[in-house]
Design a protein around this motif. Structure first.
Motif, mmCIF file in Angstrom:
data_model
loop_
_atom_site.group_PDB
_atom_site.id
_atom_site.type_symbol
_atom_site.label_atom_id
_atom_site.label_comp_id
_atom_site.label_asym_id
_atom_site.label_seq_id
_atom_site.Cartn_x
_atom_site.Cartn_y
_atom_site.Cartn_z
ATOM 1 N N VAL A 39 -13.086 20.571 12.672
ATOM 2 C CA VAL A 39 -14.201 19.968 11.935
ATOM 3 C C VAL A 39 -15.141 21.075 11.459
ATOM 4 N N ALA A 40 -15.492 21.020 10.206
ATOM 5 C CA ALA A 40 -16.259 22.093 9.579
ATOM 6 C C ALA A 40 -17.567 22.368 10.322
ATOM 7 N N GLY A 41 -17.798 23.626 10.668
ATOM 8 C CA GLY A 41 -19.048 24.052 11.266
ATOM 9 C C GLY A 41 -19.211 23.744 12.741
ATOM 10 N N ARG A 42 -18.168 23.184 13.375
ATOM 11 C CA ARG A 42 -18.319 22.780 14.784
ATOM 12 C C ARG A 42 -17.278 23.454 15.682
ATOM 13 N N GLU A 43 -16.684 24.520 15.196
ATOM 14 C CA GLU A 43 -15.607 25.158 15.956
ATOM 15 C C GLU A 43 -16.101 25.890 17.211
ATOM 16 N N LYS A 44 -17.416 26.118 17.320
ATOM 17 C CA LYS A 44 -17.965 26.779 18.504
ATOM 18 C C LYS A 44 -18.798 25.833 19.364
ATOM 19 N N GLU A 45 -18.726 24.579 19.070
ATOM 20 C CA GLU A 45 -19.492 23.574 19.805
ATOM 21 C C GLU A 45 -18.835 23.291 21.159
ATOM 22 N N MET A 46 -19.653 23.198 22.208
ATOM 23 C CA MET A 46 -19.114 23.008 23.551
ATOM 24 C C MET A 46 -18.618 21.581 23.766
ATOM 25 N N ASN A 47 -17.460 21.492 24.395
ATOM 26 C CA ASN A 47 -16.889 20.232 24.863
ATOM 27 C C ASN A 47 -16.816 19.169 23.774
ATOM 28 N N LEU A 48 -16.310 19.554 22.644
ATOM 29 C CA LEU A 48 -16.104 18.617 21.544
ATOM 30 C C LEU A 48 -14.636 18.183 21.550
ATOM 31 N N THR A 49 -14.413 16.884 21.705
ATOM 32 C CA THR A 49 -13.054 16.338 21.742
ATOM 33 C C THR A 49 -12.782 15.598 20.448
ATOM 34 N N LEU A 50 -11.746 16.029 19.759
ATOM 35 C CA LEU A 50 -11.398 15.435 18.469
ATOM 36 C C LEU A 50 -10.049 14.739 18.554
ATOM 37 N N GLY A 51 -9.912 13.700 17.738
ATOM 38 C CA GLY A 51 -8.627 13.057 17.532
ATOM 39 C C GLY A 51 -8.103 13.416 16.154
ATOM 40 N N PHE A 52 -6.814 13.726 16.065
ATOM 41 C CA PHE A 52 -6.163 14.038 14.790
ATOM 42 C C PHE A 52 -5.014 13.052 14.594
ATOM 43 N N ARG A 53 -4.979 12.432 13.419
ATOM 44 C CA ARG A 53 -3.935 11.447 13.152
ATOM 45 C C ARG A 53 -3.223 11.783 11.845
ATOM 46 N N ALA A 54 -1.902 11.798 11.937
ATOM 47 C CA ALA A 54 -1.070 11.966 10.751
ATOM 48 C C ALA A 54 -0.131 10.778 10.657
ATOM 49 N N VAL A 55 0.016 10.233 9.478
ATOM 50 C CA VAL A 55 0.905 9.099 9.240
ATOM 51 C C VAL A 55 2.013 9.563 8.303
ATOM 52 N N PHE A 56 3.262 9.330 8.711
ATOM 53 C CA PHE A 56 4.367 9.775 7.869
ATOM 54 C C PHE A 56 5.514 8.772 7.977
ATOM 55 N N PRO A 57 6.216 8.537 6.871
ATOM 56 C CA PRO A 57 7.371 7.618 6.894
ATOM 57 C C PRO A 57 8.660 8.386 7.159
ATOM 58 N N THR A 58 9.725 7.675 7.420
ATOM 59 C CA THR A 58 11.065 8.268 7.434
ATOM 60 C C THR A 58 11.922 7.473 6.462
ATOM 61 N N TRP A 193 -5.858 3.645 17.698
ATOM 62 C CA TRP A 193 -5.677 4.569 16.573
ATOM 63 C C TRP A 193 -4.398 5.380 16.711
ATOM 64 N N ARG A 194 -3.883 5.448 17.941
ATOM 65 C CA ARG A 194 -2.663 6.218 18.181
ATOM 66 C C ARG A 194 -1.411 5.510 17.675
ATOM 67 N N VAL A 195 -1.505 4.207 17.426
ATOM 68 C CA VAL A 195 -0.296 3.435 17.092
ATOM 69 C C VAL A 195 -0.360 2.757 15.735
ATOM 70 N N SER A 196 -1.511 2.781 15.075
ATOM 71 C CA SER A 196 -1.609 2.077 13.795
ATOM 72 C C SER A 196 -2.547 2.813 12.848
ATOM 73 N N SER A 197 -2.104 2.975 11.631
ATOM 74 C CA SER A 197 -2.958 3.597 10.614
ATOM 75 C C SER A 197 -4.025 2.631 10.123
ATOM 76 N N GLN A 198 -3.886 1.347 10.488
ATOM 77 C CA GLN A 198 -4.851 0.347 10.045
ATOM 78 C C GLN A 198 -6.113 0.339 10.898
ATOM 79 N N VAL A 199 -6.081 1.027 12.029
ATOM 80 C CA VAL A 199 -7.277 1.112 12.874
ATOM 81 C C VAL A 199 -8.181 2.185 12.290
ATOM 82 N N PRO A 200 -9.367 1.810 11.830
ATOM 83 C CA PRO A 200 -10.218 2.793 11.149
ATOM 84 C C PRO A 200 -10.820 3.798 12.135
ATOM 85 N N VAL A 201 -11.043 5.006 11.651
ATOM 86 C CA VAL A 201 -11.733 6.041 12.424
ATOM 87 C C VAL A 201 -12.829 6.634 11.541
ATOM 88 N N GLU A 202 -13.825 7.237 12.173
ATOM 89 C CA GLU A 202 -14.924 7.862 11.423
ATOM 90 C C GLU A 202 -14.512 9.283 11.061
#
Length: 822
Positions: A39-58, A193-202
């Motif tokens: 996340v821009a500008g927060r790479e040195k912030e203490m104890n920041l936990t981020l979620g990353f989601r990628a959706v891809f078909p086969t 959010w881990r199982v569906s792309s329809q679950v919105p995230v901020e």
């Protein structure tokens, strides 16, 4: 070996003047397309936990198999899911400025003809610790299916990121040595959010960062097996009583630039470490009921249930449960019971063995992001009502090699071996850790003993390679003095603390690594590090050539010996003597060998008082004066490192053999000689009894020293008492002793491919076991009956065997031995 290293050193320094790295040698790039992001500008912030989601078909037909590979590197820790299924946790640690790439085969989790979700959680700590490094946070990952990159960080629109606010950010540290604790506030569906792309995230904007230096993982990835409790140990109720005085650990009170974290005033909640001191057990009913099959357990306000996992284990505690009202729940755990209850704060007040969950009504699957160590898990509901459907631990330990085995006619020895194996697996995930709980730190000296067991339990030295490579790569180790190396690494020592004499174990370990067939290129790479280290010590050599007034933390062992370290500490000089001899062997340096011998002779003149070797001498009025301070471990140092032998000090050796050991009453038998502890005097004693052919006595003492540990926790401990870690990596070395002196596989020369089998007169009817050598193994089984030893032996192709019979019995080789241990 020496000529080979010399030639290799010439080639490497002439043609490759930069440091050798397997990342450079590999032709296939570790990462193809991905770039580091955060996340821009927060790479040195203490104890920041981020979620990353990628959706891809086969696009494959359901009947067509496909190969899916996930590659990932991160700072600081990650865990990853594919379509909601747990895949793994990491990464493997590396030196400052380097990052190891983990690779997973995730083919089994991929869905055909539908969307697939790759979900990665990354905790960026940005604080100093003995466990993880204080480096800017990032994620670097890509998913490859049948050769095509279908998702990659840094590629436009492939990943979206958001803050996982369920994990509170401003919380206390777990310990002085480890980063933050875990405290959660959750609502039903938090993980969808881990199982569906329809679950919105901020979604938050991601920045791409410059490339980072990558290294292969090299070590095996854990299996992450789900382990269930063995019994429901107890149920009951708790109440709150304020103590007369609250204990506040330095990890809470000494937050500063030298110990980063959040001050108590900055925390989002009251520190759980303080609240736990108020929670006391009110009603306590011990059940010891089988937990399999485990029926659901319902808990309401101030009720608890305690689970027994049977063995002290390491991993990620988890639960499946349903809350019918807002619930505040605590996982409270420990390696051992105190007064029949889980009371970590009484036993080890310097760690935070609790995970707090604040849960809205709903159904939850909970699992920690960090790994913890325990045998007993106490689930407390302080408020609300929940129904626990399942409690488990996702194991975090090195995969077991089935070719490593030991079984004898003595059940105590069998339990000790099993405990050694457990202690080793849990403490060598990626480096050799002291303990899997309080620190998870890659300590020197611990690593010397642990590395020997890695070779004999896995058949290779992958963790050894990584451990030593981590020390080889950095240009320096600020802020400790130039030339010195950290006492544990990877770690950040902002307080400048180090153990000068502990660095000497590093040289001894590299020597042992070389003799066990270690990578010659890495040994060459380490030569400048060792040269600078030995150069550092020259400034502390006095007129006699002994080290005097070493700075910082001089450590001999966890005993009274640590109080006798100035001005001249003789155990440290005995170790200096051994390190110089090791360096001389490694790099064919006669000056170091000569210096080692001079130090040995000087110690003999100064330290021995006619009865014992004393620990130290102090400088008074410009003259060095020997003290009367005498410890048991100092005697072991002297014999262990060849300063003394049973021939040259026969009377002292006789005393040590017959009057010292586990059953000595140190109040009446040589009370002036302070008792040794497990780390590491008692282990030195076992090696000495072996070296001088006292196996029968050694077997008795092994049982006296270590069986109570194995019986109580299924692991081996840091101390002889249970007031510290009950799961310590170095302690696994006793498995090597059992292989060598009980089974009889005396030595394996990996360079010359020769195995020595030695039968000794021990009080044992039968024994069998095997040691992996690469993908093969050496296996020995024997039965002793009357005056005959029948044995079967198989070895890897190309290995020569030497048989030594130090018994009065006749040896009878047979093709196969089978027995049933009673």
């Amino acid at each position: 070996m020496k000529m080979y290293i010399k030639l290799l050193f010439f080639v490497c320094t002439v043609f490759f003047p930069i440091q050798i790295s397997h990342a450079v040698e590999d032709k296939v790039p570790l990462i193809r397309n991905a770039q580091p992001v955060w996340v821009a500008g927060r790479e040195k912030e203490m104890n920041l936990t981020l979620g990353f989601r990628a959706v891809f078909p086969t696009k494959k037909e359901p009947s067509v198999p496909q190969t899916a590979t996930l590659k990932i590197a991160a700072s600081t820790l990650y865990r990853v899911f594919v379509n909601g299924e747990f895949v793994g946790s990491g990464p493997a640690r590396a030196a400052h400025g380097y990052f190891r790439v983990d690779e997973y085969d995730v083919s089994q989790y991929i869905h055909n003809d539908t969307e697939n979700i790759l979900a990665i959680e990354v905790a960026g700590y940005n604080i100093n610790s003995y466990y993880t490094l204080d480096q800017p946070s990032f994620l670097l990952s890509e998913m490859e299916i049948d050769g095509n990159i279908v998702a990659a960080t840094g590629r436009k629109n492939d990943f979206e990121a958001f803050q996982i606010k369920e994990r509170l950010q401003k919380v206390e540290r777990y310990s002085f040595q480890r980063p933050f604790t875990e405290y959660y506030r959750m609502k039903n569906g938090y993980d969808q959010w881990r199982v569906s792309s329809q679950v919105p995230v901020e979604s938050l904007p991601l920045a791409v960062f410059p490339p980072v230096k990558l290294l292969p993982r090299r070590v095996l990835i854990p299996a992450f097996e789900i382990l269930n409790p063995v019994t429901v140990y107890a149920k009951g109720t708790v109440k709150k009583i304020k103590p007369e005085k609250y204990h506040k650990d330095r990890s809470l009170t000494q937050i500063s630039p030298k110990l980063k974290g959040f001050t108590e005033a900055e925390l989002e909640t009251r520190p759980p470490s303080q609240e736990m001191q108020e929670i006391v057990t009110d009603l306590h009913e011990i059940f010891r009921q089988s937990a399999m099959p485990l029926n659901a357990v319902s808990l309401k306000d101030n009720e608890f249930v305690t689970y027994d996992f049977g063995t002290d284990l390491s991993g990620f505690p988890g639960a499946v449960l349903e809350c019918t009202s807002p619930t505040r729940l605590i996982f409270y755990f420990d390696e051992i019971l105190t007064d029949g209850d889980v009371q970590t704060r009484k036993r080890m007040a310097d760690i935070c063995n609790q995970i707090v969950y604040e849960l809205e009504p709903g159904h939850y699957t909970l699992e920690t992001l960090e790994s913890y160590t325990f045998k007993y898990l106490k689930v407390i509901v302080l408020q609300g009502h929940c129904r626990i459907e399942k409690i488990y631990l996702r194991e975090f330990a090195y995969p077991e090699n089935k070719n490593a085995a030991f079984e004898s006619g003595n059940e105590k020895l069998n339990k000790i071996y099993a405990a050694a194996k457990q202690s080793s697996r849990q403490n060598r995930i990626d480096v050799f850790m002291d303990c899997a709980s309080r620190e998870r730190a890659g300590w020197l000296c611990d690593s010397y003993y642990a590395a020997i067991m890695e070779k004999e339990l896995t058949g290779n030295s992958a963790v050894s390679y990584n451990f030593l490579e981590n020390y080889a790569l950095p240009e320096c180790f600020d802020p400790i003095p130039d030339g010195m190396i950290p006492m544990c690494y990877p770690a950040d020592h902002y307080d400048g603390n180090f153990i000068p004499n502990w660095s000497l174990w590093f040289i001894v370990q590299v020597d042992d690594y070389a003799r066990r067939g270690g990578d010659p290129a890495l040994i060459v790479q380490l030569k400048p590090r060792i040269e600078k280290l030995l150069q550092y010590f020259i400034r502390f050599e006095n007129e006699d050539g002994l080290l005097e007034k070493l700075p910082a933390w001089v450590f001999v062992e966890w005993s009274k010996a640590n109080g006798f370290v100035q001005d001249v500490n003789y155990p440290s000089n005995m170790l200096y003597c051994a390190a110089l001899a090791s360096a001389a062997r490694l790099y064919d340096n006669s000056e170091w060998a000569k210096k080692s011998e001079n130090i040995r002779r000087t110690i003999l003149r100064q330290s021995f008082n006619g009865e014992f070797f004393v620990d130290n001498a102090v400088r008074k009025n410009g003259k060095l004066q020997r003290t009367a301070n005498t410890t048991e471990v100092c005697q072991y140092y002297a014999f262990y490192f060849g300063v003394a032998t049973p021939d040259s000090f026969a009377e002292l050796w006789k005393k040590l053999v017959t009057e010292f050991g586990p059953n000595r009453n140190d109040q009446s038998v040589y009370p002036q000689v302070f008792r040794a502890n497990a780390f590491m005097g008692n282990y030195m004693r076992m090696d000495l009894l072996s070296r001088y052919d006292l196996q029968s006595q050694m077997i008795t003492e092994i049982q006296d020293y270590f069986h109570p540990m194995a019986e109580k926790t299924g692991t081996l401990w840091e101390h002889m008492q249970n007031n510290a870690s009950c799961n310590h990596g170095f302690a696994s070395y006793i498995g090597h002793v059992l292989y060598r002196d009980v089974l009889g596989i005396r030595s394996i020369d990996y360079l010359n491919k020769e195995i020595v089998i030695c039968f000794t007169d021990i009080d044992l009817e039968c024994c069998g076991g095997s040691i992996p050598i690469g993908d093969e193994k050496v296996e020995l089984r024997w039965i002793r009956s009357q005056n005959q030893i029948r044995y079967s032996l198989s070895t890897p192709k190309g290995y020569k065997v030497k048989i030594e019979n130090r018994t009065s019995a006749k040896l009878n080789p047979v093709e196969n031995i089978s027995y049933h241990n009673q």
